[in-house]
Scaffold this motif. Sequence first.
Motif, PDB file in Angstrom:
ATOM      1  N   ALA A  92     -20.075 -13.809 -18.759  1.00 23.20           N
ATOM      2  CA  ALA A  92     -20.278 -13.663 -17.318  1.00 23.20           C
ATOM      3  C   ALA A  92     -20.968 -12.347 -17.006  1.00 23.20           C
ATOM      4  O   ALA A  92     -20.682 -11.320 -17.625  1.00 23.20           O
ATOM      5  CB  ALA A  92     -18.951 -13.734 -16.589  1.00 23.20           C
ATOM      6  N   ALA A  93     -21.880 -12.378 -16.045  1.00 23.72           N
ATOM      7  CA  ALA A  93     -22.603 -11.171 -15.635  1.00 23.72           C
ATOM      8  C   ALA A  93     -21.699 -10.305 -14.768  1.00 23.72           C
ATOM      9  O   ALA A  93     -20.958 -10.814 -13.917  1.00 23.72           O
ATOM     10  CB  ALA A  93     -23.856 -11.549 -14.861  1.00 23.72           C
ATOM     11  N   GLU A  94     -21.748  -9.019 -14.987  1.00 28.71           N
ATOM     12  CA  GLU A  94     -20.961  -8.092 -14.171  1.00 28.71           C
ATOM     13  C   GLU A  94     -21.788  -7.682 -12.954  1.00 28.71           C
ATOM     14  O   GLU A  94     -22.350  -6.602 -12.891  1.00 28.71           O
ATOM     15  CB  GLU A  94     -20.550  -6.872 -15.007  1.00 28.71           C
ATOM     16  N   ASP A  95     -21.896  -8.592 -12.014  1.00 28.47           N
ATOM     17  CA  ASP A  95     -22.627  -8.307 -10.770  1.00 28.47           C
ATOM     18  C   ASP A  95     -21.961  -9.083  -9.650  1.00 28.47           C
ATOM     19  O   ASP A  95     -21.356 -10.133  -9.881  1.00 28.47           O
ATOM     20  CB  ASP A  95     -24.094  -8.700 -10.899  1.00 28.47           C
ATOM     21  N   ASN A  96     -22.074  -8.553  -8.432  1.00 28.95           N
ATOM     22  CA  ASN A  96     -21.463  -9.230  -7.293  1.00 28.95           C
ATOM     23  C   ASN A  96     -22.466 -10.165  -6.623  1.00 28.95           C
ATOM     24  O   ASN A  96     -23.639 -10.246  -7.013  1.00 28.95           O
ATOM     25  CB  ASN A  96     -20.912  -8.211  -6.293  1.00 28.95           C
ATOM     26  N   LEU A  97     -22.000 -10.862  -5.593  1.00 27.33           N
ATOM     27  CA  LEU A  97     -22.850 -11.847  -4.934  1.00 27.33           C
ATOM     28  C   LEU A  97     -24.082 -11.216  -4.295  1.00 27.33           C
ATOM     29  O   LEU A  97     -25.191 -11.757  -4.443  1.00 27.33           O
ATOM     30  CB  LEU A  97     -22.032 -12.617  -3.885  1.00 27.33           C
ATOM     31  N   PRO A  98     -23.990 -10.087  -3.595  1.00 27.52           N
ATOM     32  CA  PRO A  98     -25.203  -9.469  -3.035  1.00 27.52           C
ATOM     33  C   PRO A  98     -26.239  -9.138  -4.100  1.00 27.52           C
ATOM     34  O   PRO A  98     -27.446  -9.283  -3.871  1.00 27.52           O
ATOM     35  CB  PRO A  98     -24.681  -8.216  -2.331  1.00 27.52           C
ATOM     36  N   GLY A  99     -25.786  -8.710  -5.272  1.00 30.14           N
ATOM     37  CA  GLY A  99     -26.734  -8.404  -6.344  1.00 30.14           C
ATOM     38  C   GLY A  99     -27.459  -9.641  -6.831  1.00 30.14           C
ATOM     39  O   GLY A  99     -28.681  -9.630  -7.039  1.00 30.14           O
ATOM     40  N   HIS A 100     -26.719 -10.737  -7.010  1.00 31.45           N
ATOM     41  CA  HIS A 100     -27.349 -11.996  -7.406  1.00 31.45           C
ATOM     42  C   HIS A 100     -28.336 -12.462  -6.328  1.00 31.45           C
ATOM     43  O   HIS A 100     -29.411 -13.003  -6.642  1.00 31.45           O
ATOM     44  CB  HIS A 100     -26.292 -13.073  -7.614  1.00 31.45           C
ATOM     45  N   ALA A 101     -27.978 -12.271  -5.055  1.00 31.32           N
ATOM     46  CA  ALA A 101     -28.840 -12.721  -3.960  1.00 31.32           C
ATOM     47  C   ALA A 101     -30.155 -11.933  -3.931  1.00 31.32           C
ATOM     48  O   ALA A 101     -31.235 -12.507  -3.733  1.00 31.32           O
ATOM     49  CB  ALA A 101     -28.115 -12.571  -2.624  1.00 31.32           C
ATOM     50  N   THR A 102     -30.074 -10.619  -4.148  1.00 29.44           N
ATOM     51  CA  THR A 102     -31.293  -9.808  -4.160  1.00 29.44           C
ATOM     52  C   THR A 102     -32.220 -10.227  -5.291  1.00 29.44           C
ATOM     53  O   THR A 102     -33.445 -10.312  -5.126  1.00 29.44           O
ATOM     54  CB  THR A 102     -30.939  -8.318  -4.284  1.00 29.44           C
ATOM     55  N   ALA A 103     -31.619 -10.505  -6.468  1.00 28.57           N
ATOM     56  CA  ALA A 103     -32.431 -10.958  -7.608  1.00 28.57           C
ATOM     57  C   ALA A 103     -33.137 -12.277  -7.274  1.00 28.57           C
ATOM     58  O   ALA A 103     -34.308 -12.481  -7.615  1.00 28.57           O
ATOM     59  CB  ALA A 103     -31.543 -11.117  -8.840  1.00 28.57           C
ATOM     60  N   PHE A 104     -32.438 -13.173  -6.592  1.00 31.40           N
ATOM     61  CA  PHE A 104     -33.038 -14.451  -6.198  1.00 31.40           C
ATOM     62  C   PHE A 104     -34.212 -14.234  -5.252  1.00 31.40           C
ATOM     63  O   PHE A 104     -35.279 -14.839  -5.411  1.00 31.40           O
ATOM     64  CB  PHE A 104     -31.969 -15.334  -5.551  1.00 31.40           C
ATOM     65  N   LEU A 105     -34.036 -13.359  -4.259  1.00 35.33           N
ATOM     66  CA  LEU A 105     -35.114 -13.088  -3.312  1.00 35.33           C
ATOM     67  C   LEU A 105     -36.339 -12.507  -4.011  1.00 35.33           C
ATOM     68  O   LEU A 105     -37.482 -12.865  -3.695  1.00 35.33           O
ATOM     69  CB  LEU A 105     -34.629 -12.137  -2.217  1.00 35.33           C
TER      70      LEU A 105
END
Length: 995
Positions: A92-105
Motif C-alpha cells: 500500500a502507498a503511504e499517501d492520503n486521499l488529497p495526494g492521490h487526487a493531485t497526482a490524478f489531476l
Amino acid sequence: MALMARQYGLHQVWPPIQADEHDPESPSASVDIVAIHGLDTGSPRTWIAYAVEGNTRSREVHWLEDLDMLPSVIPDARIFTYDWNANTFKEAAEDNLPGHATAFLDKLKQKRHLNAQGRPIIFVASCFGGLLLGEALIQASAKQSKYTELVKSTIGIAFLGTPFRGSGANKAAVVRVRVAKFMHSDYCKLLIRHLDPKNGRYDHLVTNLSALLSEFHIPTRCFYEILPTNYLRAVSNKWFADIVNRSPRVLVDMQSACLGGPLPQQLNVSHAMLNKFRGPNDENFKTVSFQLKTFADDYLDSRLLQNKENKDCLRHLRSTDPRDDKKRIEQTKGGLLHDAYCWILQNDEFKQWRDNQQKPLLWIKSDPGKGKTMLLCGIIDELSKSIGKNGLVSYFFCQGADSRINNAVAVLRGLIYLLITQQPPLISHVRKKYDQAGQALFDDMNTWVSLFGIFTDILQDPRLKPTYFIIDALDECVTDLQQLLDLIVQRSSHSPKVKWIVSSRNWPNIEEELETARQKLRLSLEISADLVTKAVATYIQHKVRQLTGKKHYTDETEKIVRQHLTLHANGTFLWVALVCQSLERVPNWNTLATLRAIPSGLEALYATMIGQVYASKVVDPCKQILAIVSIARRPLALKELAVLVDRPEGNSDDLKSLNEIVGFCGSFLTIREFTVYFVHQSAKDFLLKNQSQTIFPSGSQEMDRTIFSKSLELMSRTLKRDMYHLYTPEIDGLRAFGVAIDEIKQPDQNPLAAAGYPCVYWVDHFCAYAFGENVKQGGDLQDSGTVELFLREKYLYWLEALSLLQSIPEGVASIIKLNGLLQGKAEPHRLIDLVRDARRFILYHRLVIESFPLQLYASALVFSPSDSLIRKYFKQDEPKWIITKPRLWDAGSGALQQTLDVDISVDTLFFSDDGTHVQTNRGSLPIVSFPPARLAVSHQVVSPFIFVKDQWLCSQSVPILWLPPEYRSHCIAVYGGTVGFGYVSGRVTIIELSL
C-alpha cells in the motif's frame, strides 16, 4: 503479473493506440471518458467480466475497450482508465486521499495539454474511486488552481456504487485493514483514515462535492446494487470472519449512494459487478452506457444552440417564449394552486388520454371563467415532472387581446420554439428553409405554409422524443383559427409518440372541426361539475384565508364570506376571484353588505361592475381607458397608455394618478409589472358586445384615429437619430456603426419607453380608421398630409426605433400593409410613391436595420434606392457622418463606356500614387470629383485600417458598413480613406470614408 510491474497512470483504451504512436490526442474525438477504479483493485481487471458467469474459458469482456461495448455506443469518444495505487495492504502507498487526487489531476492535465484542452470530460468512478474523483474536482475548483479547465470541462459523472453516506462498503474497507493489522500485514493508515465515515473529513468531502456539482451544473447519476456481498470473502482466515460475524449484505444501497440531485438508479447486481458487464446485451450495461451517451448528447445539444447561425435562427423564430407567458398568467391570476387542479389527474378521460396510445387528442371545454387556463398550467407542470428528460412538453397560451399571441402562426412558432429549446437537434428542420429565406421565413405571406412543413418534418423525425402538445384558448386565436384547427385534426394522429390537449369555450365551430378528428376524447367541465365545484371550494378556502389575513376578518365574517362564495360561485373560478378583488377595496364594516349586493354569474357581475364605473367621479377617463385597451393590439405599459389618454395639463406624466384611474375601472383591468391587462378575455368581450356604444360614442374607428394621431404626434416629437447615444466619437468613433442589437443595453431612462406601442402599431390604427367604413379622413391621407410628412421627416428615425425595439418584422408588415391598401387608390400620388419607396427600402435593408441599428444611416446614404426618401436626413447643418455618397461607374455610363470593354470583368484594381485615378485591368478611371485623401497610401501598400471581411467593410477591426449582396466585390483597393470595389459585371464603386 507482479504488482511492481503495474504501470500506474492514465491508459488510453479507445481508440486503440498504434505501435508507432506516442501519446496521441485523438483530435477527432468529441469527448474524453475517464474511468477510475476503487480500493484494492486495478485496471483493467476492474472493468472486465466473463461473458458467461463462472466460466473462465468464456470471453473476457472489457466494456470500456471492446468494439461492441462502449466504443459502439459513443464511437467518437477517447476512453481512458486510471490505474492508481489503491491498495489498503500489500504494498500500500503511504499517501492520503488529497495526494492521490493531485497526482490524478497532474496525469489528466498532461494528457490534455494541447488539442484536447476544453474537450468535454465524462467520468466513470467505481466505489471509492468516486471519492478520489470528488477530492480531485474540489482541488481543481479552488481559486487560482491550475486544473480549473478540468472541472469546467466536466459534463457528466457516473458513480458506480460510491458510498457517499455511511454504508457497508466503508465498514468493509475498515474491517479489511483490521484483518491486515491482526495478521501483521502492511496496511495504509493515511488512505483509510480519509475513508472512515467516523472521520469528519469524509463528511466534509461529500458536502463540498455536492456544492461543487451544483455550482458548476455538472450532471450526475449514482448507481447502486441490490444484491448482497460477503465483504470478508477475500480473507482466508475463517476464524476471524466468524469472530466479526458479518453475513452477506448490500454494501452500497440507495441511501448510501445518494448525493443529491437525481435519485440513484439501481442495478440488479452485487457490488463487485457494478463496474463490469458480460456483453452488449447485458441490461445493466445498456442502462449505464445509455446514461453516459445522454451526458454526451445533452452537452452537444446545448452547444448546438450556441452556434451563431442557430442562435440567429432561434431568435428570429421566437415571437414569444410560452414559458414566460405561463409565468405571467400564473402571477396575474394569483399563483397556481395545486389542490385546485389536482382532481384532473384522477379524471377518467384524462387518464384514458394519458395511458391509451389510441387516444391522442383531449379537448377540454367549458364556459368562460371555469379555470381552463390554470387547469392546463397544472397539467403542464405534472406532465413535465412525469416525463422529465425522456420527453418534451410544448405548449402555447392564446390571448385574444394581444396580437402577438392571438394567431395561428404565433401558435406554431411557439410550439416549434419550445421543441427546439428542449431538443436542439430539431433546429435542423428550421435551418433548411431559414438558410435560404432568412427572417422573412417567419413573417411573409407564406409563413404558415413554411411552418406547417417544418412542423410536419419534426413530427416525422425518428429522433423526436415522446411529446405532449398543449394549446390553451383556441377561441382566442383571432387570426387563422381554421388553419390551426386543421393542423390539430390532421396531426393529432400523425405519430404514436405525440399527444395533444387543447382547450376552448363551448363554441360550435370549434366543436364541429374537432369532431372530425379520429380517436379523440372530450372533457366538459360542465359535465364534470362535481369535481370542478370541489376544486372551486378549495380555491375559495385559499382566497378567503388571504382576505382574512389582509382585512383581519372576525371568525364570523370569514365564515359568512366563505359560505356566500360557495353558495353562489356556480363552479366559476373567475367569479370568485372578481368578488374577492371587490371585497379587498371595501372597509370591513361594509363587507357583508357589499357581498350580498354582488349578483351570481359573470354577465350579471360585469354589468354591476360597469355600473359602478359609470357612477364614479372619474367616469370619462375610465371610459377612455377602457376604450383604448379594448382596441389596443397588445397590453399597454402604463407609460404607453399615458401618452394615449387625455390627461389634465401638467399631469400627463403622473403614472401614480393613472394607476389610480385604472383602479377605478372596476375589476375589468389589472396591472402587473407596470402593464395593464384585461382580467379575462370575457371581460373584454363583455365591453365590446354590451358597452360598445357607451365607451365608443363616436365609433371604434374614431378611437383608432385618436390613437393614430397621438402616436404620430409623440413620434414626431421624440424620435431622432441615435436615441440610445451609441455614437460617441470621443470614445469609440466608428464602433457604434458595427454594434449589434444583441450587444445594446436599454438605458435606464429609456427614450422609447412611452413610444414602444406607437412605433409598432401606428400603421395598424391608421389603416383601421382611414380604410374602414364611414371614414372622415381629414388631412391624414393626402399629399402633404400627416402621414407623408412623418415619413419624409422621420422615416429613418422610426426604423432605428423599431430596430432598438426589436420589432422590425412588425414594421415590415406595417409598410407592406399600407402599401397594399394604397395601391388600390388613384390618389394621393406623392404619398403612394413615397410608401412604395419606403416598402422597397425596408425590404432591401432589412437585415442590417434589424441587426445593427446605426448601420441604417450609412446604408441609406450609400445604397438607398430612393434619394427622395432620405434627403431630409443628411442636411449640411447636421454632424458629418462617416460615409459619403459613392460614385458608381458601370458599362452604361459616360467615361467608362468610352474606354472599357463591356464584356471584361474587373479582376485587378489599385489606386495611382496620387490617388487621382483608379487603375483596373479594363483601363483607368479618373476620380477628379473627390477631394484629396487625408492620408496618402501607396498603391503598393493596402491600408491595415480598412478592409472587407465577410459582408462588412471594416475599419480597425470594427464593422462600419454592411455590403448588400450586389455590392460584394471581386477585388478591392484602398487609398487612405477611399475604397474602390471591382465587380465581375464590370462595375466599379468608389466610396470615401471620413476618418
